[in-house]
Design a protein around this motif. Structure first.
Motif, PDB file in Angstrom:
ATOM      1  N   ALA A 149      -2.640  25.598  -6.201  1.00  0.00           N
ATOM      2  CA  ALA A 149      -3.744  26.192  -5.444  1.00  0.00           C
ATOM      3  C   ALA A 149      -5.057  26.098  -6.203  1.00  0.00           C
ATOM      4  N   ARG A 150      -4.969  25.946  -7.502  1.00  0.00           N
ATOM      5  CA  ARG A 150      -6.175  25.814  -8.333  1.00  0.00           C
ATOM      6  C   ARG A 150      -6.752  24.400  -8.296  1.00  0.00           C
ATOM      7  N   HIS A 151      -6.088  23.496  -7.575  1.00  0.00           N
ATOM      8  CA  HIS A 151      -6.528  22.098  -7.567  1.00  0.00           C
ATOM      9  C   HIS A 151      -6.604  21.578  -6.125  1.00  0.00           C
ATOM     10  N   PRO A 152      -7.457  22.158  -5.301  1.00  0.00           N
ATOM     11  CA  PRO A 152      -7.527  21.739  -3.884  1.00  0.00           C
ATOM     12  C   PRO A 152      -7.956  20.282  -3.710  1.00  0.00           C
ATOM     13  N   ALA A 153      -8.842  19.795  -4.573  1.00  0.00           N
ATOM     14  CA  ALA A 153      -9.299  18.408  -4.442  1.00  0.00           C
ATOM     15  C   ALA A 153      -8.144  17.442  -4.669  1.00  0.00           C
ATOM     16  N   ALA A 154      -7.299  17.746  -5.642  1.00  0.00           N
ATOM     17  CA  ALA A 154      -6.139  16.889  -5.913  1.00  0.00           C
ATOM     18  C   ALA A 154      -5.174  16.895  -4.731  1.00  0.00           C
ATOM     19  N   LEU A 155      -4.973  18.060  -4.131  1.00  0.00           N
ATOM     20  CA  LEU A 155      -4.074  18.155  -2.987  1.00  0.00           C
ATOM     21  C   LEU A 155      -4.626  17.392  -1.785  1.00  0.00           C
ATOM     22  N   LEU A 156      -5.927  17.483  -1.565  1.00  0.00           N
ATOM     23  CA  LEU A 156      -6.543  16.767  -0.448  1.00  0.00           C
ATOM     24  C   LEU A 156      -6.435  15.257  -0.647  1.00  0.00           C
ATOM     25  N   ALA A 157      -6.680  14.802  -1.879  1.00  0.00           N
ATOM     26  CA  ALA A 157      -6.560  13.374  -2.169  1.00  0.00           C
ATOM     27  C   ALA A 157      -5.115  12.911  -1.996  1.00  0.00           C
ATOM     28  N   ALA A 158      -4.175  13.736  -2.455  1.00  0.00           N
ATOM     29  CA  ALA A 158      -2.757  13.391  -2.333  1.00  0.00           C
ATOM     30  C   ALA A 158      -2.339  13.314  -0.866  1.00  0.00           C
ATOM     31  N   PHE A 159      -2.870  14.214  -0.046  1.00  0.00           N
ATOM     32  CA  PHE A 159      -2.566  14.199   1.383  1.00  0.00           C
ATOM     33  C   PHE A 159      -3.094  12.917   2.032  1.00  0.00           C
ATOM     34  N   LEU A 187       0.824  -1.210   0.000  1.00  0.00           N
ATOM     35  CA  LEU A 187       0.000   0.000   0.000  1.00  0.00           C
ATOM     36  C   LEU A 187       0.859   1.262   0.000  1.00  0.00           C
ATOM     37  N   THR A 188       2.061   1.176   0.560  1.00  0.00           N
ATOM     38  CA  THR A 188       2.963   2.330   0.542  1.00  0.00           C
ATOM     39  C   THR A 188       3.232   2.762  -0.888  1.00  0.00           C
ATOM     40  N   TYR A 189       3.469   1.797  -1.743  1.00  0.00           N
ATOM     41  CA  TYR A 189       3.857   2.089  -3.123  1.00  0.00           C
ATOM     42  C   TYR A 189       2.647   2.293  -4.029  1.00  0.00           C
ATOM     43  N   LEU A 190       1.585   1.559  -3.768  1.00  0.00           N
ATOM     44  CA  LEU A 190       0.363   1.768  -4.551  1.00  0.00           C
ATOM     45  C   LEU A 190      -0.209   3.158  -4.282  1.00  0.00           C
ATOM     46  N   ALA A 191      -0.282   3.530  -2.996  1.00  0.00           N
ATOM     47  CA  ALA A 191      -0.796   4.857  -2.645  1.00  0.00           C
ATOM     48  C   ALA A 191       0.115   5.942  -3.203  1.00  0.00           C
ATOM     49  N   GLY A 192       1.427   5.725  -3.145  1.00  0.00           N
ATOM     50  CA  GLY A 192       2.360   6.703  -3.678  1.00  0.00           C
ATOM     51  C   GLY A 192       2.212   6.884  -5.178  1.00  0.00           C
ATOM     52  N   ALA A 193       2.028   5.785  -5.894  1.00  0.00           N
ATOM     53  CA  ALA A 193       1.868   5.870  -7.349  1.00  0.00           C
ATOM     54  C   ALA A 193       0.568   6.571  -7.728  1.00  0.00           C
ATOM     55  N   ILE A 194      -0.511   6.256  -7.015  1.00  0.00           N
ATOM     56  CA  ILE A 194      -1.794   6.916  -7.297  1.00  0.00           C
ATOM     57  C   ILE A 194      -1.692   8.408  -6.982  1.00  0.00           C
ATOM     58  N   ARG A 195      -1.030   8.760  -5.885  1.00  0.00           N
ATOM     59  CA  ARG A 195      -0.807  10.166  -5.551  1.00  0.00           C
ATOM     60  C   ARG A 195      -0.061  10.881  -6.668  1.00  0.00           C
ATOM     61  N   PHE A 196       0.972  10.252  -7.167  1.00  0.00           N
ATOM     62  CA  PHE A 196       1.761  10.827  -8.258  1.00  0.00           C
ATOM     63  C   PHE A 196       0.886  11.037  -9.496  1.00  0.00           C
ATOM     64  N   GLY A 197       0.027  10.049  -9.801  1.00  0.00           N
ATOM     65  CA  GLY A 197      -0.852  10.165 -10.960  1.00  0.00           C
ATOM     66  C   GLY A 197      -1.868  11.288 -10.807  1.00  0.00           C
ATOM     67  N   ILE A 198      -2.415  11.435  -9.598  1.00  0.00           N
ATOM     68  CA  ILE A 198      -3.384  12.509  -9.349  1.00  0.00           C
ATOM     69  C   ILE A 198      -2.728  13.877  -9.512  1.00  0.00           C
ATOM     70  N   LEU A 199      -1.521  14.011  -8.996  1.00  0.00           N
ATOM     71  CA  LEU A 199      -0.821  15.289  -9.117  1.00  0.00           C
ATOM     72  C   LEU A 199      -0.424  15.569 -10.557  1.00  0.00           C
ATOM     73  N   LEU A 200      -0.105  14.526 -11.324  1.00  0.00           N
ATOM     74  CA  LEU A 200       0.171  14.710 -12.759  1.00  0.00           C
ATOM     75  C   LEU A 200      -1.063  15.230 -13.483  1.00  0.00           C
ATOM     76  N   ARG A 201      -2.210  14.650 -13.180  1.00  0.00           N
ATOM     77  CA  ARG A 201      -3.446  15.066 -13.854  1.00  0.00           C
ATOM     78  C   ARG A 201      -3.837  16.487 -13.488  1.00  0.00           C
ATOM     79  N   ALA A 202      -3.496  16.910 -12.282  1.00  0.00           N
ATOM     80  CA  ALA A 202      -3.748  18.305 -11.907  1.00  0.00           C
ATOM     81  C   ALA A 202      -2.916  19.266 -12.754  1.00  0.00           C
ATOM     82  N   GLN A 203      -1.821  18.755 -13.336  1.00  0.00           N
ATOM     83  CA  GLN A 203      -0.982  19.554 -14.227  1.00  0.00           C
ATOM     84  C   GLN A 203      -1.316  19.294 -15.699  1.00  0.00           C
ATOM     85  N   ALA A 204      -2.460  18.637 -15.927  1.00  0.00           N
ATOM     86  CA  ALA A 204      -2.912  18.316 -17.288  1.00  0.00           C
ATOM     87  C   ALA A 204      -1.951  17.375 -18.004  1.00  0.00           C
ATOM     88  N   ILE A 205      -1.303  16.499 -17.233  1.00  0.00           N
ATOM     89  CA  ILE A 205      -0.451  15.457 -17.813  1.00  0.00           C
ATOM     90  C   ILE A 205      -1.203  14.142 -17.648  1.00  0.00           C
TER      91      ILE A 205
END
Length: 327
Positions: free
Chosen positions: A206-216, A52-70
């Motif tokens: 700052a324009r993506h609070p939902a992504a930051l909350l999910a990442a946290f 779960l450490t790595y799965l959660a980390g990878a999903i967090r990375f993906g969410i933050l990428l999508r917040a940057q339109a990647i």
């Protein structure tokens, strides 16, 4: 030259600490005996939960990428993340994995270099902020238990200093974003360039609070799962360590191994476990070191997945050899 000197010092520190930890033949025998009789069921549980450490980390990375339109495919996101984990562990230097992640994201989205760099930096910041919050809660519950000895007091003081300074750095950048005063930051301000770099990242996210909350939230899961792997290692060896004991020790361990003291935290991790679990929980020195080794081994297993993925990536293009600058 400075990088080579740092790596030389890290290697020397690693070897020195390992010598001190393993020089006692009685302790080595104690450690070997503990590992031989380790409960495989607890170790299996540690491996499963550790994922779960790595799965959660990878999903967090993906969410933050999508917040940057990647918008990489999730399979690719996981691949890039695990390759980064491999380089964080096996490449000398603390930022090797970050460089590789930026490289592979930019290779697929050449026009997103700044966004890729922002994502990797924010990924680090969110993980650090989650650790700070968890540490605050843990210290409020176990502070007096942690400072029973002089050695433990020194480690707790270092923990508070490092995480306190990190929190102040993050808070200052957030304050500058909220007030719009970043342009007025005096030129003599220590680490001004880094602060302004962080301000740019905060302004963007700052324009993506939902992504930051999910990442946290995912960061809390990742840290918690990592803590559990070491608890499972302790239980597998029959150590009298509770979940709360492990949660109290792990922020100290994670913070100390994050400092550029030794290679991948090797030696430092084992010494801290030996000191804290021995002094505070009465765990024999050899068993405490074995707990550190087994917990770390679980992380190594998952990092090796990144090595396999890296070999597959290499069929397409070579990996970077130099660290890209933040645009």
């Amino acid at each position: 030259m400075k990088r080579a000197l740092l790596l030389t010092v890290q290697a020397a520190v690693t070897v020195t600490i390992l010598w001190f930890v393993f020089r006692d033949p009685t302790r080595r025998a104690e450690m070997a005996a503990a590992i031989v009789r380790a409960d495989p069921w607890w170790m299996t549980l540690g491996v499963i939960v550790g994922s779960l450490t790595y799965l959660a980390g990878a999903i967090r990375f993906g969410i933050l990428l999508r917040a940057q339109a990647i918008h990489l495919r999730w399979r690719r996101v996981f691949g890039v993340y695990f390759v980064g984990q491999f380089f964080n562990l096996f490449a000398l230097g603390a930022t090797g994995g970050d460089v590789v992640k930026i490289f592979y994201v930019v290779r697929e989205t050449p026009d997103k270099k700044t966004a890729a760099a922002f994502t990797v930096l924010m990924d680090r910041i969110v993980g650090l902020f989650a650790l700070i919050c968890m540490t605050g809660v843990i210290l409020s519950l176990r502070y007096h238990w942690l400072i029973q000895t002089d050695a433990a007091k020194a480690l707790v003081a270092t923990l508070i200093t490092v995480l306190g300074a990190s929190f102040a750095f993050i808070a200052l950048a957030a304050f500058l974003v909220l007030t719009g005063l970043s342009s007025r930051l005096p030129a003599w301000t220590p680490a001004r360039a880094k602060i302004l770099e962080l301000v740019r990242v905060f302004e963007d996210y700052a324009r993506h609070p939902a992504a930051l909350l999910a990442a946290f939230g995912l960061s809390l899961v990742a840290h918690g799962a990592m803590f559990f792997t070491f608890y499972a290692a302790a239980r597998s060896l029959g150590a009298t360590v509770t979940v709360l004991d492990t949660c109290a020790v792990m922020p100290i361990v994670n913070t100390m191994i994050a400092l550029p003291v030794s290679v991948a935290g090797v030696g430092v991790r084992e010494k801290i476990f030996q000191t804290l679990l021995g002094d505070l929980c009465g765990v024999p020195g050899g068993v405490a070191v074995a707990i550190a080794v087994l917990g770390f081994t679980i992380g190594v297993l998952y990092s090796l997945i990144g090595g396999v993925v890296y070999l597959l990536f290499q069929r397409d293009a070579p990996a970077p050899t130099a660290e890209p600058a933040l645009p």
